[in-house]
Scaffold this motif. Structure first.
Motif, PDB file in Angstrom:
ATOM      1  N   ARG A  41       0.843  -1.193   0.000  1.00 48.67           N
ATOM      2  CA  ARG A  41       0.000   0.000   0.000  1.00 48.67           C
ATOM      3  C   ARG A  41       0.879   1.244   0.000  1.00 48.67           C
ATOM      4  N   HIS A  62       1.221  -2.911   5.709  1.00 52.50           N
ATOM      5  CA  HIS A  62       0.975  -2.879   4.262  1.00 52.50           C
ATOM      6  C   HIS A  62       1.966  -1.946   3.554  1.00 52.50           C
ATOM      7  N   VAL A  68      -1.000  -8.646   4.016  1.00 49.03           N
ATOM      8  CA  VAL A  68      -1.955  -8.876   2.920  1.00 49.03           C
ATOM      9  C   VAL A  68      -3.368  -8.894   3.499  1.00 49.03           C
ATOM     10  N   ASP A  69      -4.334  -8.559   2.644  1.00 45.97           N
ATOM     11  CA  ASP A  69      -5.736  -8.708   2.999  1.00 45.97           C
ATOM     12  C   ASP A  69      -6.329  -9.752   2.062  1.00 45.97           C
ATOM     13  N   ASP A 122      -9.656  -7.553  12.611  1.00 51.60           N
ATOM     14  CA  ASP A 122      -9.532  -7.362  11.173  1.00 51.60           C
ATOM     15  C   ASP A 122      -9.370  -8.733  10.516  1.00 51.60           C
ATOM     16  N   HIS A 125      -7.104  -9.503   7.402  1.00 50.46           N
ATOM     17  CA  HIS A 125      -5.710  -9.046   7.477  1.00 50.46           C
ATOM     18  C   HIS A 125      -4.731 -10.060   8.078  1.00 50.46           C
TER      19      HIS A 125
HETATM   20 ZN   LIG Z   1      -4.676  -5.340   6.067  1.00 50.14          ZN
END
Ligand SMILES: [Zn+2]
Length: 134
Positions: A41, A62, A68-69, A122, A125
């Motif tokens: 990201r 990220h 990673v998602d 999350d 994630h």
């Molecule tokens: Zn994430």
């Protein structure tokens, strides 16, 4: 058992992600269907997510390719990645979490699952453990 290859779209989303995390993703994908929604990201994108309340930190893994998602992918049965749907039901993320942890253990790559966080869970994630991968 045939080997599930990650489709080109997922491969592209894993560009710039640490090789060890990619190996864990590839291995887990053999047992649970998911797609990669995000890997590396930019700082601009991270700032945008923080502003939206979708992330709480500018210290995100990220930004360095250590996270990673993943999203559960409910296939329509024909195996083509174009047909199917992303599902956000929590139990499905327990499945991904379990598969990722098992794969990480088998490859001796310590990871952390966002679904285990006490606050701001999350589920999609996953990141490399900060101690082993600073
Ligand atoms: Zn994430």
């Amino acid at each position: 058992m045939s080997v599930v290859m990650l489709p080109p779209r997922d491969r592209a989303r894993l560009e710039g992600v640490h090789r060890d995390l990619v190996r864990v993703v590839e291995r887990a994908r053999q047992v649970v269907p998911f797609i990669v929604t995000e890997g590396l990201r930019t700082r601009a994108r991270q700032a945008e997510l923080v502003a939206l309340g979708a992330s709480r930190t500018m210290n995100s893994r990220h930004l360095t390719g250590h996270a990673v998602d993943l999203a559960y992918w409910l296939d329509d049965g024909d195996g083509a990645v174009e047909q199917g749907e992303v599902r956000w039901d929590w139990p499905l993320y327990e499945q991904i979490g379990a598969a990722m942890k098992r794969a990480a253990k088998e490859l001796t790559v310590p990871i952390v699952w966002g679904g285990d966080w006490a606050s701001f869970r999350d589920g999609p994630h996953f990141e490399l453990d900060r101690t082993a991968y600073p």
